[in-house]
Write a protein that holds these residues in place. Structure first.
Motif, short mmCIF file in Angstrom:
data_model
loop_
_atom_site.label_atom_id
_atom_site.label_comp_id
_atom_site.label_asym_id
_atom_site.label_seq_id
_atom_site.Cartn_x
_atom_site.Cartn_y
_atom_site.Cartn_z
N GLN A 1 5.92 -5.46 -3.72
CA GLN A 1 4.92 -5.74 -2.70
C GLN A 1 5.30 -5.09 -1.37
OE1 GLN A 1 4.31 -9.96 -2.16
NE2 GLN A 1 2.32 -9.69 -1.16
N ILE A 2 6.57 -5.20 -1.00
CA ILE A 2 7.03 -4.60 0.25
C ILE A 2 7.01 -3.07 0.14
CG2 ILE A 2 9.03 -4.41 1.80
CD1 ILE A 2 9.68 -7.33 1.07
N TRP A 3 7.29 -2.54 -1.05
CA TRP A 3 7.16 -1.09 -1.28
C TRP A 3 5.74 -0.64 -0.98
CZ3 TRP A 3 4.18 2.28 -4.02
CH2 TRP A 3 4.67 3.55 -4.29
N GLU A 4 4.75 -1.42 -1.39
CA GLU A 4 3.34 -1.09 -1.15
C GLU A 4 3.02 -1.13 0.35
OE1 GLU A 4 1.10 -0.10 -3.29
OE2 GLU A 4 2.04 -0.55 -5.23
N PHE A 5 3.58 -2.09 1.07
CA PHE A 5 3.29 -2.21 2.50
C PHE A 5 3.81 -0.98 3.26
CE2 PHE A 5 3.62 -7.12 2.11
CZ PHE A 5 2.31 -7.19 1.68
N ALA A 6 5.04 -0.58 2.97
CA ALA A 6 5.66 0.61 3.59
C ALA A 6 5.44 0.65 5.10
CB ALA A 6 5.14 1.88 2.93
N GLU A 7 5.93 -0.39 5.78
CA GLU A 7 5.75 -0.50 7.23
C GLU A 7 6.98 0.02 7.96
OE1 GLU A 7 3.17 -4.56 7.61
OE2 GLU A 7 5.11 -4.69 6.58
N THR A 8 6.75 0.78 9.02
CA THR A 8 7.84 1.41 9.74
C THR A 8 8.37 0.50 10.86
OG1 THR A 8 6.23 2.58 11.11
CG2 THR A 8 7.11 3.75 9.20
N ARG A 9 9.35 1.01 11.58
CA ARG A 9 10.15 0.28 12.56
C ARG A 9 9.32 -0.59 13.51
NH1 ARG A 9 10.35 3.47 17.38
NH2 ARG A 9 12.41 2.67 17.95
N PHE A 10 9.67 -1.85 13.55
CA PHE A 10 9.06 -2.87 14.42
C PHE A 10 7.61 -3.18 14.06
CE2 PHE A 10 12.34 -1.04 17.35
CZ PHE A 10 13.16 -2.14 17.36
N ASP B 1 12.22 -2.07 6.51
CA ASP B 1 11.42 -1.03 7.16
C ASP B 1 11.38 0.25 6.32
OD1 ASP B 1 14.19 -0.82 7.78
OD2 ASP B 1 13.76 0.54 9.43
N ALA B 2 10.25 0.92 6.39
CA ALA B 2 10.04 2.18 5.67
C ALA B 2 10.19 3.36 6.63
CB ALA B 2 8.66 2.17 5.02
N LEU B 3 9.85 4.55 6.13
CA LEU B 3 9.96 5.78 6.92
C LEU B 3 8.62 6.49 6.97
CD1 LEU B 3 13.32 6.81 5.36
CD2 LEU B 3 12.99 6.68 7.82
N GLN C 1 -1.44 11.60 2.72
CA GLN C 1 -0.75 12.71 3.36
C GLN C 1 -0.14 12.25 4.68
OE1 GLN C 1 -0.80 15.58 1.47
NE2 GLN C 1 0.90 16.25 2.77
N ASN C 2 1.16 12.48 4.84
CA ASN C 2 1.92 12.07 6.02
C ASN C 2 1.99 10.55 6.19
OD1 ASN C 2 2.40 14.79 6.85
ND2 ASN C 2 0.35 14.87 7.71
N GLY C 3 1.70 9.81 5.12
CA GLY C 3 1.80 8.36 5.18
C GLY C 3 3.25 7.89 5.08
N ASN C 4 3.43 6.58 5.12
CA ASN C 4 4.77 6.00 5.09
C ASN C 4 5.25 5.81 3.66
OD1 ASN C 4 4.36 5.77 7.86
ND2 ASN C 4 3.74 3.62 7.72
N GLY C 5 6.57 5.72 3.52
CA GLY C 5 7.15 5.43 2.22
C GLY C 5 8.55 4.87 2.35
N HIS C 6 8.98 4.10 1.36
CA HIS C 6 10.32 3.51 1.40
C HIS C 6 11.34 4.52 0.89
CE1 HIS C 6 10.34 -0.54 2.97
NE2 HIS C 6 9.12 -0.70 2.49
N GLY C 7 11.66 5.47 1.76
CA GLY C 7 12.57 6.55 1.40
C GLY C 7 14.04 6.22 1.55
N CYS C 8 14.37 4.96 1.86
CA CYS C 8 15.77 4.55 1.91
C CYS C 8 16.00 3.27 1.11
CB CYS C 8 16.20 4.36 3.37
SG CYS C 8 17.96 4.69 3.66
N GLY C 9 14.95 2.80 0.44
CA GLY C 9 15.09 1.65 -0.45
C GLY C 9 15.21 0.31 0.23
N HIS C 10 14.71 0.21 1.46
CA HIS C 10 14.86 -1.07 2.17
C HIS C 10 13.99 -2.18 1.60
CE1 HIS C 10 16.63 0.93 6.04
NE2 HIS C 10 17.35 1.15 4.97
#
Length: 481
Positions: free
Chosen positions: A24-33, A82-84, A101-110
């Motif tokens: 579920q959090i992978w789907e949200f992919a929300e960035t810092r703060f 947090d995602a990237l 395109q240019n969207g967020n993703g969990h590129g560090c596995g958080h």
């Protein structure tokens, strides 16, 4: 029943919930703060487990603390979520295939990190209940590890002062103890203001803020010859002042990450970078405004806790992997460059690299080593480690060789082997915590080691006292009390 078996059963009993939560959090992919939905579902999960949750702590809208128990010892589990930006990618795809395109993703596995730590916190709670033990477990919901430094704000404001030990983990390509020496960092933004003018008809009336940014960058680049080898300075121009070349740019902005092995070294480098900015403003007759965005210290290891953590990870072992998992991991390994494969080989040696190239999921635990390896990056876990004995493990959530902050990490984030590695991390942390709760000599020894490593140095936050965490728009109306 021993600790390892009991904790393993406690986590496996709720494993489906943890897997669903991480997805579920992978789907949200929300960035810092901006991790409003991610923080909210984690808070709800803790509350359902009987934790008392304090949301929106110290001005961190997506930060929170979930607490269970009473009295000491007090154990902290650190969770990130947090995602990237720019790493949107379809789950399970063997090629680059962004969802947006240019969207967020969990590129560090958080998304895995936050839930793995939550699984550990819940298992500790269940164990305390079952055995009627005294002690307190606290889950720290830590936003913005990726250049936002949520834990640094927490440490600056004293949230770890009453903690006896802290545990965390990080997704990786191997099963091991976190033995990286990391840099301290100061993140600062430099905003230049000049005067616009017609670049053709009256250029003498203009004062270019963009010229100031360029001159500052040139000055900093000349610094590189005259700083210690392990230091790092990187920048991004975040505002060029416009797109019209016939207008003198009245404003421009550049943001810097300044890294060095020790806090005093990074402070010294930061002051030199500020001097470059000041010089650029003088040369261009512009004004410059300097703002520290965040910072973190260097990481202080704790072998007392690490050795216990490693023993538990060995006893637990990596879950059995399937043919399908290996085939997908092979596809991920094949997708990385020859240079990336070479770098992975250097980290483990030729023989192990050959073994892992054929079966890229590491289903074994590396031997414990007291040696640390220098890595030029940084983490805000470091600020916690200056205040309380801290240990971290890493588990093989991704195929061997997978570089952090890439689409390949995102593509593997919902794979079954990623889930299993997440649960292994949760079990390892929970077992380590229970060992310490049942033997306070471990905690005292860990504290003595921390004191010895600091050698008289005291924690002083690099973040200015007046700096507040950024307040981000919250379209979901979540997290706040």
């Amino acid at each position: 029943m021993n600790i390892t078996n009991e904790i393993s059963k406690l986590i496996e009993h709720k494993s489906n919930k943890y897997k669903q939560l991480s997805d579920q959090i992978w789907e949200f992919a929300e960035t810092r703060f901006e991790e409003f939905r991610s923080a909210d579902v984690l808070c709800e999960a803790l509350e359902k487990e009987g934790f008392e949750v304090e949301r929106g702590i110290i001005g961190l809208e997506t930060g929170f603390i979930g607490s269970y128990g009473n009295g000491g010892p007090v154990i902290a589990l650190l969770g990130e979520y947090d995602a990237l930006a720019g790493l949107s990618q379809r789950s399970g795809s063997k090629v680059y295939d962004p969802i947006v395109q240019n969207g967020n993703g969990h590129g560090c596995g958080h998304h895995l990190l936050g839930v793995g730590s939550l699984a550990a916190a819940v298992a500790i709670k269940d164990y305390l209940q079952e055995h009627q033990l005294q002690g307190t477990v606290k889950y720290f919901g830590c936003p913005a590890e990726e250049s936002g430094y949520g834990k640094s704000f927490m440490a600056r404001d004293g949230l770890f002062n009453e903690i006896d030990l802290a545990l965390s983990w990080h997704p990786y390509t191997l099963n091991t103890i976190f033995k990286w020496a990391l840099n301290a960092v100061i993140h600062a933004t430099f905003k230049f203001k000049g005067r616009s003018a017609h670049a053709g008809a009256a250029p003498h009336l203009g004062r270019s803020a963009l010229d100031a940014v360029e001159l500052m960058n040139v000055g900093v680049n000349y610094m590189r010859e005259h700083m210690i080898d392990d230091a790092r300075i990187h920048y991004a121009v975040t505002n060029t002042g416009g797109v019209a070349p016939n207008v003198v740019q009245a404003e421009a902005e550049v943001t810097y990450l300044i890294r060095a092995p020790k806090p005093h070294q990074v402070k010294s480098l930061y002051e030199r970078v500020v001097d470059c900015a000041t010089g650029a403003s003088l040369m261009t007759q512009t004004k410059v405004d300097v703002k520290i965005e965040g910072s973190c210290h260097n990481l202080i290891p704790n072998m007392t806790l690490e050795k216990i953590m490693h023993q538990h990870m060995q006893d637990l072992g990596f879950p059995e992997i399937t043919f399908e998992e290996v085939e997908f991991a092979k596809a991920m390994y094949d997708s990385i460059t020859a240079e990336e494969k070479q770098g992975a080989e250097l980290s483990v040696g030729k023989d192990m690299a050959k073994r892992l190239a054929e079966k890229p999921i590491a289903d074994f635990v590396l031997p414990y080593s007291e040696k640390t390896t220098f890595v030029g990056g940084s983490t805000d876990v470091a600020d916690v480690s200056w205040n309380v004995p801290t240990a971290q493990c890493m588990t093989a959530t991704f195929a061997f060789g997978t570089p952090f902050h890439t689409w390949q990490v995102v593509a593997q984030g919902k794979q079954s082997y990623a889930h299993n590695a997440m649960l292994l991390a949760g079990k390892t942390m929970a077992c380590t915590a229970i060992s310490a709760l049942q033997n306070e000599e471990i905690i005292e020894k860990a504290k003595a080691e921390l004191k010895d490593r600091l050698n008289g140095e005291e924690y002083e936050a690099l973040i200015p006292k007046e700096l507040k965490p950024p307040v981000m728009p919250n379209e979901f109306g979540l997290v706040k009390n």
